[in-house]
Design a protein around this motif. Structure first.
Motif, PDB file in Angstrom:
ATOM      1  N   THR A 151     -32.026  74.611 -50.644  1.00 31.14           N
ATOM      2  CA  THR A 151     -32.186  73.328 -49.974  1.00 31.14           C
ATOM      3  C   THR A 151     -31.060  72.371 -50.291  1.00 31.14           C
ATOM      4  O   THR A 151     -31.000  71.297 -49.729  1.00 31.14           O
ATOM      5  CB  THR A 151     -33.524  72.671 -50.380  1.00 31.14           C
ATOM      6  N   SER A 182     -31.891  70.408 -44.288  1.00 28.35           N
ATOM      7  CA  SER A 182     -31.429  71.614 -44.950  1.00 28.35           C
ATOM      8  C   SER A 182     -30.921  72.599 -43.905  1.00 28.35           C
ATOM      9  O   SER A 182     -31.290  72.524 -42.740  1.00 28.35           O
ATOM     10  CB  SER A 182     -32.574  72.251 -45.738  1.00 28.35           C
ATOM     11  N   PHE A 242     -39.919  69.971 -55.702  1.00 19.98           N
ATOM     12  CA  PHE A 242     -39.400  70.473 -54.437  1.00 19.98           C
ATOM     13  C   PHE A 242     -37.932  70.778 -54.581  1.00 19.98           C
ATOM     14  O   PHE A 242     -37.202  70.050 -55.203  1.00 19.98           O
ATOM     15  CB  PHE A 242     -39.606  69.427 -53.346  1.00 19.98           C
ATOM     16  N   GLY A 243     -37.522  71.862 -53.974  1.00 16.59           N
ATOM     17  CA  GLY A 243     -36.100  72.133 -53.857  1.00 16.59           C
ATOM     18  C   GLY A 243     -35.638  73.305 -54.690  1.00 16.59           C
ATOM     19  O   GLY A 243     -36.132  73.562 -55.765  1.00 16.59           O
ATOM     20  N   ARG A 289     -41.170  66.581 -46.266  1.00 18.96           N
ATOM     21  CA  ARG A 289     -40.064  67.450 -46.673  1.00 18.96           C
ATOM     22  C   ARG A 289     -40.063  68.727 -45.849  1.00 18.96           C
ATOM     23  O   ARG A 289     -39.038  69.374 -45.694  1.00 18.96           O
ATOM     24  CB  ARG A 289     -40.166  67.772 -48.158  1.00 18.96           C
ATOM     25  N   ALA A 303     -45.803  69.100 -49.435  1.00 13.61           N
ATOM     26  CA  ALA A 303     -44.477  68.969 -48.825  1.00 13.61           C
ATOM     27  C   ALA A 303     -44.565  68.447 -47.394  1.00 13.61           C
ATOM     28  O   ALA A 303     -43.732  67.654 -46.962  1.00 13.61           O
ATOM     29  CB  ALA A 303     -43.747  70.300 -48.859  1.00 13.61           C
ATOM     30  N   VAL A 340     -37.593  73.186 -43.201  1.00 12.16           N
ATOM     31  CA  VAL A 340     -37.232  72.319 -44.319  1.00 12.16           C
ATOM     32  C   VAL A 340     -36.334  71.225 -43.762  1.00 12.16           C
ATOM     33  O   VAL A 340     -35.284  71.511 -43.175  1.00 12.16           O
ATOM     34  CB  VAL A 340     -36.491  73.098 -45.431  1.00 12.16           C
TER      35      VAL A 340
END
Length: 174
Positions: free
Chosen positions: A157, A127, A152-153, A27, A22, A124
Protein backbone atom coordinates in the motif's frame (compact mmCIF):
# COMPACT_ATOMS: atom_id res chain seq x y z
CA UNK A 1 -12.27 -31.90 12.09
CA UNK A 2 -14.63 -29.76 14.16
CA UNK A 3 -11.67 -27.88 15.66
CA UNK A 4 -10.38 -27.11 12.19
CA UNK A 5 -13.78 -25.79 11.11
CA UNK A 6 -14.09 -23.72 14.27
CA UNK A 7 -10.65 -22.18 13.81
CA UNK A 8 -11.45 -21.37 10.17
CA UNK A 9 -14.69 -19.65 11.18
CA UNK A 10 -12.86 -17.72 13.88
CA UNK A 11 -10.16 -16.64 11.40
CA UNK A 12 -12.83 -15.61 8.85
CA UNK A 13 -14.56 -13.46 11.45
CA UNK A 14 -11.26 -11.84 12.45
CA UNK A 15 -10.42 -11.09 8.80
CA UNK A 16 -13.93 -9.79 8.24
CA UNK A 17 -13.61 -7.47 11.24
CA UNK A 18 -10.38 -6.04 9.81
CA UNK A 19 -12.14 -5.49 6.49
CA UNK A 20 -15.17 -3.92 8.16
CA UNK A 21 -13.01 -1.45 10.10
CA UNK A 22 -11.10 -0.55 6.92
CA UNK A 23 -14.36 0.04 5.01
CA UNK A 24 -15.73 2.22 7.80
CA UNK A 25 -12.41 4.10 7.88
CA UNK A 26 -12.64 4.60 4.09
CA UNK A 27 -9.34 2.84 3.49
CA UNK A 28 -11.08 0.13 1.47
CA UNK A 29 -13.90 0.90 -0.94
CA UNK A 30 -16.55 -1.55 -2.13
CA UNK A 31 -17.65 -1.31 -5.76
CA UNK A 32 -20.59 -3.25 -7.15
CA UNK A 33 -22.08 -4.25 -10.47
CA UNK A 34 -25.85 -4.01 -10.26
CA UNK A 35 -26.36 -6.31 -13.24
CA UNK A 36 -24.89 -9.21 -11.29
CA UNK A 37 -26.52 -8.46 -7.93
CA UNK A 38 -30.02 -7.18 -8.74
CA UNK A 39 -32.17 -10.24 -9.39
CA UNK A 40 -34.96 -12.00 -7.54
CA UNK A 41 -33.43 -14.28 -4.96
CA UNK A 42 -30.41 -12.05 -4.37
CA UNK A 43 -30.06 -11.13 -0.69
CA UNK A 44 -29.85 -7.45 -1.59
CA UNK A 45 -32.60 -7.25 -4.23
CA UNK A 46 -35.57 -5.01 -3.50
CA UNK A 47 -38.36 -4.82 -6.08
CA UNK A 48 -39.52 -1.46 -4.75
CA UNK A 49 -36.34 0.14 -6.10
CA UNK A 50 -37.68 -0.47 -9.59
CA UNK A 51 -41.30 0.42 -8.94
CA UNK A 52 -41.29 3.29 -6.45
CA UNK A 53 -39.45 5.95 -8.54
CA UNK A 54 -41.77 5.35 -11.50
CA UNK A 55 -44.83 5.42 -9.26
CA UNK A 56 -43.75 8.71 -7.67
CA UNK A 57 -43.13 10.30 -11.08
CA UNK A 58 -46.49 9.11 -12.39
CA UNK A 59 -48.37 10.46 -9.37
CA UNK A 60 -46.51 13.78 -9.57
CA UNK A 61 -47.30 14.10 -13.28
CA UNK A 62 -50.95 13.24 -12.57
CA UNK A 63 -51.12 15.92 -9.87
CA UNK A 64 -49.60 18.46 -12.27
CA UNK A 65 -52.07 17.38 -14.97
CA UNK A 66 -55.04 17.87 -12.64
CA UNK A 67 -53.75 21.17 -11.23
CA UNK A 68 -52.36 22.88 -14.35
CA UNK A 69 -54.23 21.33 -17.26
CA UNK A 70 -53.73 18.76 -19.95
CA UNK A 71 -50.93 20.48 -21.91
CA UNK A 72 -48.74 21.07 -18.87
CA UNK A 73 -49.57 17.57 -17.58
CA UNK A 74 -48.43 15.94 -20.84
CA UNK A 75 -45.17 17.90 -20.71
CA UNK A 76 -44.68 16.82 -17.07
CA UNK A 77 -45.34 13.17 -18.00
CA UNK A 78 -42.87 13.41 -20.89
CA UNK A 79 -40.14 14.86 -18.68
CA UNK A 80 -40.94 12.29 -15.98
CA UNK A 81 -40.63 9.40 -18.44
CA UNK A 82 -37.35 10.76 -19.84
CA UNK A 83 -36.02 11.35 -16.33
CA UNK A 84 -36.91 7.81 -15.39
CA UNK A 85 -35.24 6.35 -18.48
CA UNK A 86 -32.05 8.32 -17.86
CA UNK A 87 -31.88 8.22 -14.06
CA UNK A 88 -33.17 4.80 -13.01
CA UNK A 89 -29.91 3.04 -13.91
CA UNK A 90 -27.91 5.36 -11.67
CA UNK A 91 -30.48 5.22 -8.87
CA UNK A 92 -30.48 1.41 -8.89
CA UNK A 93 -26.67 1.24 -8.94
CA UNK A 94 -26.52 3.58 -5.94
CA UNK A 95 -29.13 1.58 -3.96
CA UNK A 96 -27.50 -1.78 -4.78
CA UNK A 97 -24.11 -0.44 -3.72
CA UNK A 98 -25.45 0.82 -0.38
CA UNK A 99 -27.25 -2.44 0.38
CA UNK A 100 -24.36 -4.65 -0.77
CA UNK A 101 -21.93 -2.72 1.42
CA UNK A 102 -24.23 -2.95 4.45
CA UNK A 103 -24.92 -6.64 3.82
CA UNK A 104 -21.23 -7.49 3.41
CA UNK A 105 -20.37 -5.72 6.65
CA UNK A 106 -22.80 -7.85 8.71
CA UNK A 107 -20.48 -10.85 8.93
CA UNK A 108 -18.11 -13.16 7.13
CA UNK A 109 -20.94 -15.52 6.14
CA UNK A 110 -22.85 -12.64 4.54
CA UNK A 111 -19.74 -11.48 2.70
CA UNK A 112 -19.12 -15.03 1.45
CA UNK A 113 -22.69 -15.29 0.18
CA UNK A 114 -22.38 -11.99 -1.68
CA UNK A 115 -18.88 -12.87 -2.90
CA UNK A 116 -20.09 -16.08 -4.57
CA UNK A 117 -22.69 -14.11 -6.53
CA UNK A 118 -19.97 -11.93 -8.05
CA UNK A 119 -20.37 -8.28 -8.90
CA UNK A 120 -18.30 -7.02 -5.94
CA UNK A 121 -14.81 -5.52 -5.93
CA UNK A 122 -12.65 -4.44 -3.01
CA UNK A 123 -10.25 -1.57 -3.72
CA UNK A 124 -7.50 -0.16 -1.50
CA UNK A 125 -7.85 3.62 -1.68
CA UNK A 126 -4.82 5.67 -2.78
CA UNK A 127 -2.82 2.61 -3.74
CA UNK A 128 -1.68 0.86 -6.87
CA UNK A 129 -2.89 -2.46 -5.43
CA UNK A 130 -5.15 -4.14 -8.01
CA UNK A 131 -8.79 -4.58 -7.00
CA UNK A 132 -9.97 -7.90 -5.60
CA UNK A 133 -12.91 -8.87 -7.80
CA UNK A 134 -15.53 -11.45 -6.87
CA UNK A 135 -15.85 -14.36 -7.40
CA UNK A 136 -12.39 -14.89 -8.96
CA UNK A 137 -10.45 -13.09 -6.25
CA UNK A 138 -9.98 -14.24 -2.66
CA UNK A 139 -11.13 -11.59 -0.19
CA UNK A 140 -9.36 -13.38 2.67
CA UNK A 141 -5.99 -13.23 0.93
CA UNK A 142 -6.68 -9.59 -0.01
CA UNK A 143 -7.31 -8.71 3.66
CA UNK A 144 -4.25 -10.63 4.87
CA UNK A 145 -2.06 -8.87 2.30
CA UNK A 146 -3.38 -5.32 2.77
CA UNK A 147 -4.72 -5.10 6.33
CA UNK A 148 -2.34 -6.12 9.05
CA UNK A 149 -3.82 -7.17 12.38
CA UNK A 150 -2.19 -4.31 14.34
CA UNK A 151 -2.99 -1.61 11.82
CA UNK A 152 -3.49 -0.83 8.20
CA UNK A 153 -0.94 -0.99 5.47
CA UNK A 154 1.91 -3.04 4.13
CA UNK A 155 4.63 -2.43 1.62
CA UNK A 156 2.03 -3.02 -1.10
CA UNK A 157 0.00 0.00 0.00
CA UNK A 158 3.01 2.30 0.13
CA UNK A 159 3.30 2.45 -3.67
CA UNK A 160 2.42 5.54 -5.65
CA UNK A 161 -1.30 6.40 -5.56
CA UNK A 162 -3.43 5.94 -8.65
CA UNK A 163 -6.86 7.14 -9.66
CA UNK A 164 -8.68 4.29 -7.91
CA UNK A 165 -12.26 5.00 -9.01
CA UNK A 166 -11.16 5.05 -12.66
CA UNK A 167 -9.20 1.81 -12.21
CA UNK A 168 -12.12 0.13 -10.50
CA UNK A 169 -14.61 1.38 -13.05
CA UNK A 170 -12.77 -0.55 -15.77
CA UNK A 171 -13.53 -3.76 -13.90
CA UNK A 172 -16.89 -3.10 -12.26
CA UNK A 173 -19.15 -0.10 -12.58
CA UNK A 174 -19.69 1.65 -9.22
Amino acid sequence: MADRRTSRIKEDEELHERLRVAILGRRIEVYTDQRMLDFQGSPIHNGWDHLLPLLVMMLLALAILLAAGVAVGIVAMTFGALGHLVGIKHFLAWRIRLRAKAYAMQGAAHLDQLWHLGGVALVVMNSSEPPCVAPRGDWRRFVRRNLQAEGFGTAATAKAPVDVPAAAQEIIEP
